[in-house]
Design an enzyme around this catalytic site. Structure first.
Site, PDB file in Angstrom:
ATOM      1  N   CYS A 125      19.464 -36.895 -18.694  1.00 56.59           N
ATOM      2  CA  CYS A 125      20.463 -35.892 -18.358  1.00 56.59           C
ATOM      3  C   CYS A 125      20.965 -35.268 -19.660  1.00 56.59           C
ATOM      4  O   CYS A 125      21.546 -35.972 -20.496  1.00 56.59           O
ATOM      5  CB  CYS A 125      21.616 -36.531 -17.580  1.00 56.59           C
ATOM      6  SG  CYS A 125      22.824 -35.312 -17.076  1.00 56.59           S
ATOM      7  N   CYS A 139      22.161 -26.981 -17.620  1.00 55.35           N
ATOM      8  CA  CYS A 139      21.229 -28.071 -17.335  1.00 55.35           C
ATOM      9  C   CYS A 139      20.279 -28.321 -18.522  1.00 55.35           C
ATOM     10  O   CYS A 139      19.356 -27.535 -18.753  1.00 55.35           O
ATOM     11  CB  CYS A 139      20.421 -27.801 -16.056  1.00 55.35           C
ATOM     12  SG  CYS A 139      19.568 -29.282 -15.476  1.00 55.35           S
TER      13      CYS A 139
HETATM   14  O1  PYC Z   1      21.932 -31.457 -17.982  1.00 56.24           O
HETATM   15  O2  PYC Z   1      19.972 -32.385 -17.634  1.00 56.24           O
HETATM   16  C1  PYC Z   1      21.091 -32.033 -17.260  1.00 56.24           C
HETATM   17  C2  PYC Z   1      21.487 -32.319 -15.861  1.00 56.24           C
HETATM   18  C3  PYC Z   1      20.713 -32.844 -14.871  1.00 56.24           C
HETATM   19  C4  PYC Z   1      21.501 -32.917 -13.720  1.00 56.24           C
HETATM   20  C5  PYC Z   1      22.755 -32.439 -14.049  1.00 56.24           C
HETATM   21  N1  PYC Z   1      22.717 -32.070 -15.352  1.00 56.24           N
END
Ligand code: PYC
Length: 317
Positions: free
Chosen positions: A93, A243
């Protein structure tokens, strides 16, 4: 009522570009000393109720990502970590690693510098800058299928790429939906339909894993920012941050399409307007993305596990 003191679990909450991370500092389950992938399996099979207690309501919230701080296997690593959310477990994550590093700095456990963090899908490197920003050097990221066409009920033919960035993603450029906070309900519905169609059509990660993250792209209106995204994460919620693993998967696809060079900066905006800065490093034709962002600690608490509380271990729904 019993007279015994309730169990306490110490947590630090932060957010990275709006996406929350709850780091469990102490009071978590005993998972042994093996590789993080083995400890993850033990958590899944023997302690899944700890996950729901920490991130599901009434203590948690829909987007909350938990990060169980673990003793690392290698003495050169700073920490091991297992990430989890309301729907299950994450491989890596990105926003969570930025949150973890910021939390360790808040606790004065680390100073600016470079650190190794062990995750169930491999070792990542994390740099804490003097500014407080964090760069995460992610696991190898790669595309396994380009321009796959699927049939999505209500939307017709949808084309996208399948890529790994520490989690599995289906990345769609051509969706004709507006990427704006006011359109999140429609974006979530579309992305959920895409995810169901992928499962129905047997399109998976390279070892048969579910593609549980769906990522839609469009132009950003912020000067100097390359792209805006909407990312459906496991369950029916979306990433408030751009993300980290999704930006990694995106940069792997861009590199293979000849649209991103080594050391070129890629700025990715989230659906709520937060931005990560990314890039890639190529080693023996393998793509290693890095992403930079900031997190802010916003709570320090003890979770109270009262055995008389009927929802002590969270609401599973
Ligand atoms: O930042 O990799 C990320 C992530 C995955 C799910 C929520 N954030």
């Amino acid at each position: 009522m019993t007279n015994t003191e309730p169990k306490r679990v110490r947590v630090i909450d932060s957010h990275t570009g709006g996406e929350p991370t709850r780091v469990v500092i102490s009071g978590g389950p005993e998972l042994g000393e093996g590789p993080l992938s083995e400890r993850l399996e033990r958590m899944k099979t023997e302690h899944d109720d700890f996950r729901t207690a920490v991130v599901c309501e009434p203590r948690g919230s829909e987007p909350m990502v938990g990060a169980l701080l673990c003793k690392p296997v290698d003495r050169l690593s700073t920490a091991g970590v297992i990430f989890f959310d309301k729907a299950g477990y994450l491989g890596m994550c990105g926003h969570g690693t930025i949150g973890l590093m910021t939390t360790l700095a808040f606790l004065k456990m680390i100073k600016p510098g470079a650190y190794f963090i062990e995750t169930p899908v491999g070792m990542v490197r994390a740099l804490l800058h003097d500014s407080g920003e964090v760069t995460v050097k992610n696991v190898e990221s790669y595309r396994t299928q380009a321009n796959v066409a699927i049939k999505v009920p209500g939307y017709g033919k949808v084309k996208g790429d399948v890529a790994w960035g520490g989690n599995w993603f289906f990345l769609i450029n051509d969706h004709r939906l507006e990427l704006s906070p006011g359109n999140i309900e429609a974006l979530t519905h579309y992305a959920c339909q895409v995810r169901e169609a992928l499962t129905r059509e047997g399109i998976t990660g390279d070892s048969g894993q579910e593609i549980d993250h769906i990522e839609l792209f469009g132009p950003s209106r912020i000067e100097g920012v390359d792209s805006k995204n909407f990312v459906l994460v496991p369950g029916k919620t979306y990433d408030r941050s751009p993300c980290g693993t999704g930006t990694s998967a995106k940069m792997a696809c861009l590199y293979r399409d000849g649209k991103l060079k080594e050391d070129q900066v890629w700025r990715q905006e989230s659906i709520i307007g937060s931005v990560f800065e990314g890039g890639i490093c190529i080693i023996e034709d393998k793509i290693y993305p890095h992403i930079k962002g900031s997190a802010f600690v916003n709570a320090e608490a003890d979770l109270i596990f009262n055995e008389n509380d009927p929802f002590c271990m969270g609401i599973r729904k």
